[in-house]
Design a protein around this motif. Sequence first.
Motif, PDB file in Angstrom:
ATOM      1  N   TYR A  86       0.866  -1.175   0.000  1.00 30.31           N
ATOM      2  CA  TYR A  86       0.000   0.000   0.000  1.00 30.31           C
ATOM      3  C   TYR A  86       0.903   1.226   0.000  1.00 30.31           C
ATOM      4  CZ  TYR A  86      -3.307   3.537   1.530  1.00 30.31           C
ATOM      5  OH  TYR A  86      -4.071   4.674   1.615  1.00 30.31           O
ATOM      6  N   ARG A  87       0.777   2.051  -1.023  1.00 29.01           N
ATOM      7  CA  ARG A  87       1.676   3.195  -1.224  1.00 29.01           C
ATOM      8  C   ARG A  87       3.136   2.719  -1.301  1.00 29.01           C
ATOM      9  NH1 ARG A  87      -0.993   7.589   3.052  1.00 29.01           N
ATOM     10  NH2 ARG A  87      -2.983   7.808   1.977  1.00 29.01           N
TER      11      ARG A  87
ATOM     12  N   ILE B 147       2.389  -4.843   6.441  1.00 31.80           N
ATOM     13  CA  ILE B 147       2.961  -5.214   7.742  1.00 31.80           C
ATOM     14  C   ILE B 147       3.930  -4.162   8.270  1.00 31.80           C
ATOM     15  CG2 ILE B 147       4.831  -6.586   6.698  1.00 31.80           C
ATOM     16  CD1 ILE B 147       4.684  -8.425   9.130  1.00 31.80           C
ATOM     17  N   ASN B 148       4.596  -3.452   7.364  1.00 29.20           N
ATOM     18  CA  ASN B 148       5.595  -2.464   7.793  1.00 29.20           C
ATOM     19  C   ASN B 148       4.993  -1.308   8.580  1.00 29.20           C
ATOM     20  OD1 ASN B 148       7.271  -4.120   6.337  1.00 29.20           O
ATOM     21  ND2 ASN B 148       8.345  -2.462   5.293  1.00 29.20           N
ATOM     22  N   TYR B 149       3.728  -0.979   8.313  1.00 32.20           N
ATOM     23  CA  TYR B 149       3.067   0.084   9.076  1.00 32.20           C
ATOM     24  C   TYR B 149       2.966  -0.303  10.550  1.00 32.20           C
ATOM     25  CZ  TYR B 149       1.735   2.288   4.644  1.00 32.20           C
ATOM     26  OH  TYR B 149       1.758   2.899   3.409  1.00 32.20           O
ATOM     27  N   THR B 150       2.656  -1.572  10.798  1.00 33.31           N
ATOM     28  CA  THR B 150       2.525  -2.039  12.175  1.00 33.31           C
ATOM     29  C   THR B 150       3.886  -2.176  12.848  1.00 33.31           C
ATOM     30  OG1 THR B 150       0.390  -3.132  11.892  1.00 33.31           O
ATOM     31  CG2 THR B 150       1.843  -4.032  13.584  1.00 33.31           C
ATOM     32  N   ILE B 151       4.869  -2.672  12.110  1.00 30.45           N
ATOM     33  CA  ILE B 151       6.229  -2.774  12.681  1.00 30.45           C
ATOM     34  C   ILE B 151       6.730  -1.391  13.091  1.00 30.45           C
ATOM     35  CG2 ILE B 151       8.632  -3.384  12.218  1.00 30.45           C
ATOM     36  CD1 ILE B 151       7.587  -5.478  10.227  1.00 30.45           C
TER      37      ILE B 151
ATOM     38  N   LYS C  24      -9.618   0.333  -0.722  1.00 31.91           N
ATOM     39  CA  LYS C  24     -10.255   1.553  -1.229  1.00 31.91           C
ATOM     40  C   LYS C  24     -10.717   2.436  -0.083  1.00 31.91           C
ATOM     41  CE  LYS C  24     -11.866  -0.516  -5.568  1.00 31.91           C
ATOM     42  NZ  LYS C  24     -13.045  -0.834  -6.398  1.00 31.91           N
ATOM     43  N   GLU C  25     -11.225   1.797   0.972  1.00 36.09           N
ATOM     44  CA  GLU C  25     -11.683   2.573   2.124  1.00 36.09           C
ATOM     45  C   GLU C  25     -10.502   3.186   2.873  1.00 36.09           C
ATOM     46  OE1 GLU C  25     -14.552   2.155   6.062  1.00 36.09           O
ATOM     47  OE2 GLU C  25     -14.524   0.567   4.555  1.00 36.09           O
ATOM     48  N   ILE C  26      -9.400   2.437   2.962  1.00 34.21           N
ATOM     49  CA  ILE C  26      -8.199   2.945   3.621  1.00 34.21           C
ATOM     50  C   ILE C  26      -7.706   4.216   2.935  1.00 34.21           C
ATOM     51  CG2 ILE C  26      -5.726   2.501   3.957  1.00 34.21           C
ATOM     52  CD1 ILE C  26      -7.292   1.107   6.034  1.00 34.21           C
ATOM     53  N   LYS C  27      -7.841   4.271   1.609  1.00 32.96           N
ATOM     54  CA  LYS C  27      -7.341   5.407   0.849  1.00 32.96           C
ATOM     55  C   LYS C  27      -8.025   6.722   1.216  1.00 32.96           C
ATOM     56  CE  LYS C  27      -5.724   2.827  -3.198  1.00 32.96           C
ATOM     57  NZ  LYS C  27      -5.900   2.556  -4.637  1.00 32.96           N
ATOM     58  N   THR C  28      -9.208   6.608   1.835  1.00 26.54           N
ATOM     59  CA  THR C  28      -9.937   7.826   2.228  1.00 26.54           C
ATOM     60  C   THR C  28      -9.543   8.284   3.630  1.00 26.54           C
ATOM     61  OG1 THR C  28     -11.816   6.632   3.202  1.00 26.54           O
ATOM     62  CG2 THR C  28     -11.892   7.053   0.826  1.00 26.54           C
TER      63      THR C  28
END
Length: 228
Positions: free
Chosen positions: A26-27, A32-36, A220-224
């Motif tokens: 994502y982007r 997983i890296n967002y959580t790490i 798609k929802e995350i993108k908002t």
Amino acid sequence: MKKKIICIIPARTNSKRFKNKNFYKYRNIPIINYTIKAAIRSKIFDKIIISTDKKNFKNKYKNDNIEVLIRDKELSKYSLNVNELVLKIIKNEGLNKYYDVIGVLYPTAILRNYSDIQKAYRRFLKTKADSIIAATNFDFPAHQALIPTKKNFFFQSLSKKHNSPKYNNLYKNTFVDNGSLYLSKIKTFVNLKTFYSKKLCIYYMPRNRSLDINYKSDIKEIKTKKLL
């Protein structure tokens, strides 16, 4: 004396609804890296374990407190739930000998950030709870839920008292596990084999940040949303 805390991030590859969702980019960043990153930035964990069956998984973060445990076939079974996985890791690694508190962070809850982890831990300590989970409100009054009966096509109310006036505002104080964050005294978790202890506390997160990615359409929802 400061409590020693360990974090487990479970990240297998054989998800059914959204294949390889934990590592979906994502982007241009694996989910997983967002959580790490949130776990590291929270600065509450003495050690972070990433449990995965992805044999070529590489930890990009130069941090001595992060360990990647590659699962064997037994721990990679789809039928194995997260509680069972965590219990096996605790036993195999002897974690209850060295740590007082265990935390689990789901990789797919990328709207949960480092500040949520810090605040949940502070609440955990302040309330002297045995465990705490992140939660949000039900979308609808829980006591009005309809469940199927044994007869085909027919349903019944979960609560026969749902029409009583005293239940009208019950849903305002009814919450649901949002699937992002769990903390527990490690001894309590080992004994109960669940984060749902008798002295359970919640860390409230609003509905708009309580999205756990289970389907590709959730992207798609995350993108908002705004990532913190």
